[in-house]
Motif scaffolding. Structure first.
Motif, PDB file in Angstrom:
ATOM      1  N   PRO A  55       0.807  -1.232   0.000  1.00 51.51           N
ATOM      2  CA  PRO A  55       0.000   0.000   0.000  1.00 51.51           C
ATOM      3  C   PRO A  55       0.837   1.278   0.000  1.00 51.51           C
ATOM      4  N   THR A  56       0.421   2.214  -0.820  1.00 54.05           N
ATOM      5  CA  THR A  56       0.993   3.572  -0.832  1.00 54.05           C
ATOM      6  C   THR A  56      -0.153   4.554  -1.064  1.00 54.05           C
ATOM      7  N   MET A  57       0.138   5.822  -0.804  1.00 52.81           N
ATOM      8  CA  MET A  57      -0.855   6.877  -1.002  1.00 52.81           C
ATOM      9  C   MET A  57      -0.426   7.771  -2.168  1.00 52.81           C
ATOM     10  N   GLU A  58      -1.361   8.549  -2.667  1.00 44.36           N
ATOM     11  CA  GLU A  58      -1.062   9.415  -3.810  1.00 44.36           C
ATOM     12  C   GLU A  58       0.129  10.320  -3.546  1.00 44.36           C
ATOM     13  N   TRP A  59       0.238  10.859  -2.328  1.00 49.58           N
ATOM     14  CA  TRP A  59       1.327  11.796  -2.038  1.00 49.58           C
ATOM     15  C   TRP A  59       2.693  11.118  -1.997  1.00 49.58           C
ATOM     16  N   ASP A  60       2.714   9.778  -1.948  1.00 43.89           N
ATOM     17  CA  ASP A  60       4.000   9.076  -1.936  1.00 43.89           C
ATOM     18  C   ASP A  60       4.690   9.099  -3.290  1.00 43.89           C
ATOM     19  N   ILE A  61       3.907   9.121  -4.386  1.00 44.66           N
ATOM     20  CA  ILE A  61       4.547   8.935  -5.691  1.00 44.66           C
ATOM     21  C   ILE A  61       4.128   9.917  -6.775  1.00 44.66           C
ATOM     22  N   ALA A  62       3.221  10.846  -6.490  1.00 38.83           N
ATOM     23  CA  ALA A  62       2.804  11.789  -7.533  1.00 38.83           C
ATOM     24  C   ALA A  62       3.992  12.589  -8.067  1.00 38.83           C
ATOM     25  N   ALA A  63       4.836  13.082  -7.163  1.00 36.66           N
ATOM     26  CA  ALA A  63       6.008  13.855  -7.595  1.00 36.66           C
ATOM     27  C   ALA A  63       6.954  12.987  -8.413  1.00 36.66           C
ATOM     28  N   GLY A  64       7.152  11.759  -7.972  1.00 34.22           N
ATOM     29  CA  GLY A  64       8.030  10.851  -8.696  1.00 34.22           C
ATOM     30  C   GLY A  64       7.525  10.546 -10.088  1.00 34.22           C
ATOM     31  N   GLN A  65       6.212  10.411 -10.243  1.00 35.14           N
ATOM     32  CA  GLN A  65       5.660  10.142 -11.574  1.00 35.14           C
ATOM     33  C   GLN A  65       5.918  11.316 -12.512  1.00 35.14           C
ATOM     34  N   ALA A  66       5.739  12.541 -12.029  1.00 34.55           N
ATOM     35  CA  ALA A  66       5.994  13.711 -12.875  1.00 34.55           C
ATOM     36  C   ALA A  66       7.445  13.726 -13.360  1.00 34.55           C
ATOM     37  N   ILE A  67       8.366  13.388 -12.470  1.00 30.64           N
ATOM     38  CA  ILE A  67       9.794  13.416 -12.813  1.00 30.64           C
ATOM     39  C   ILE A  67      10.146  12.290 -13.780  1.00 30.64           C
ATOM     40  N   ILE A  68       9.676  11.078 -13.493  1.00 37.18           N
ATOM     41  CA  ILE A  68       9.988   9.938 -14.350  1.00 37.18           C
ATOM     42  C   ILE A  68       9.392  10.112 -15.744  1.00 37.18           C
ATOM     43  N   GLU A  69       8.161  10.627 -15.828  1.00 36.10           N
ATOM     44  CA  GLU A  69       7.551  10.854 -17.141  1.00 36.10           C
ATOM     45  C   GLU A  69       8.315  11.912 -17.927  1.00 36.10           C
ATOM     46  N   ALA A  70       8.857  12.907 -17.229  1.00 39.73           N
ATOM     47  CA  ALA A  70       9.650  13.941 -17.906  1.00 39.73           C
ATOM     48  C   ALA A  70      10.920  13.360 -18.508  1.00 39.73           C
ATOM     49  N   LEU A  71      11.354  12.213 -17.984  1.00 37.11           N
ATOM     50  CA  LEU A  71      12.570  11.547 -18.467  1.00 37.11           C
ATOM     51  C   LEU A  71      12.249  10.376 -19.391  1.00 37.11           C
ATOM     52  N   GLY A  72      11.007  10.325 -19.862  1.00 38.44           N
ATOM     53  CA  GLY A  72      10.628   9.311 -20.843  1.00 38.44           C
ATOM     54  C   GLY A  72      10.164   7.996 -20.274  1.00 38.44           C
ATOM     55  N   GLY A  73      10.087   7.882 -18.946  1.00 41.01           N
ATOM     56  CA  GLY A  73       9.619   6.657 -18.328  1.00 41.01           C
ATOM     57  C   GLY A  73       8.144   6.733 -17.981  1.00 41.01           C
ATOM     58  N   MET A  74       7.673   5.752 -17.212  1.00 41.12           N
ATOM     59  CA  MET A  74       6.273   5.718 -16.820  1.00 41.12           C
ATOM     60  C   MET A  74       6.122   5.096 -15.437  1.00 41.12           C
ATOM     61  N   VAL A  75       5.067   5.512 -14.754  1.00 38.63           N
ATOM     62  CA  VAL A  75       4.636   4.850 -13.522  1.00 38.63           C
ATOM     63  C   VAL A  75       3.272   4.270 -13.842  1.00 38.63           C
TER      64      VAL A  75
END
Length: 272
Positions: free
Chosen positions: A218-238
């Motif tokens: 289990p994780t919450m939205e605030w755990d990974i929302a920032a990480g998704q924005a950064i990873i997507e900016a680098l061509g990856g995906m969550v």
């Protein structure tokens, strides 16, 4: 969508990141006593101080917030929001209590249920990584927040590590991790595991020190929302572990589904 107005929010957030981190580290250096929340998770004075500092700063943007240590608006109100800040003022409280330095501050700007701008901060290392698809990703030290010319531009990872590096949680594990790891061995051969607490795993993923990060706990939205924005900016995906679709935010239920973070070269290899 990152407008000129939203870009003007970046200095506000960077300043809040540093101020919150300094408050966190002041508590870190003391013999603090954690307490338990109703869900059984720990909370400390540092969580609450950071929450207050960031909340006050983000009020200047006029955009509403969803924050771990605040009483958040009901979904009937939230679902009308086009933009929202999603904040974890101290991600990795268990690691903070252990005093191993593996904790972070996470701030994400979500637009129409997708993160478009993310900030992840290491208070212990005095580093910030932030970015979004329209502005790229930057890495900077606390003393550089007013010196954009000194920020390091982070380039997308271009190759898969040998052996494949799988990021994992320091404190949370499941049987599904073992199945995923075996599937990665079948595809890529030898694998190496990198254990790290909190959203600091996204530093490793963004900087090319890890290739993939599965999370079957289990994780919450605030755990990974920032990480998704950064990873997507680098061509990856969550992506959702079952549907392979990008995660959505500001949902009625703020829990995340199980997910997998894939860097750009992993995505390209899996498409072949």
């Amino acid at each position: 969508m990152i407008s000129a107005e939203i870009q003007s929010f970046i200095p506000i957030v960077l300043k809040a990141c540093v101020e919150a981190s300094e408050a966190i580290m002041e508590v870190y250096e003391t013999d603090f006593d954690p307490s338990m929340k109703h869900d059984g998770s720990p909370v400390t004075k540092a969580d609450l101080l950071s929450n207050s500092i960031i909340k006050l700063a983000l009020e200047k943007t006029g955009i509403p917030t969803i924050m771990e240590e605040s009483i958040n608006s009901p979904f009937e109100t939230r679902k009308t929001w086009e933009h929202v800040w999603i904040v974890d003022p101290l991600d990795g409280t268990k690691e903070f209590i252990k005093k191993n330095g593996e904790f972070a501050v996470c701030i994400a700007l979500v637009y129409q249920n997708q993160p478009v701008l993310g900030f992840i901060v290491s208070p212990a290392n005095k580093e910030i990584i932030f970015g979004g698809k329209e502005i790229g990703v930057s890495l900077l030290d606390f003393d550089q927040i007013d010196q954009a010319e000194r920020w390091k531009v982070v380039q997308p990872k271009t190759t898969i590590s040998t052996p494949l590096k799988i990021a994992g949680s320091r404190s949370h594990h499941s049987g599904s991790d073992l199945k995923f790891n075996e599937s990665m061995r079948e595809l890529f051969g030898e694998v190496e595991f990198i254990k790290m607490g909190s959203a600091l795993k996204f530093f490793d993923l963004a900087l090319g020190k890890a290739d993939v990060y599965p999370r079957f706990a289990p994780t919450m939205e605030w755990d990974i929302a920032a990480g998704q924005a950064i990873i997507e900016a680098l061509g990856g995906m969550v992506v959702h572990a079952e549907t392979n679709q990008p995660l959505k935010y500001n949902k009625e239920n703020l829990y995340n589904p199980y997910f997998i973070v894939k860097t750009k070269p992993i995505l390209e290899r899996l498409k072949k």
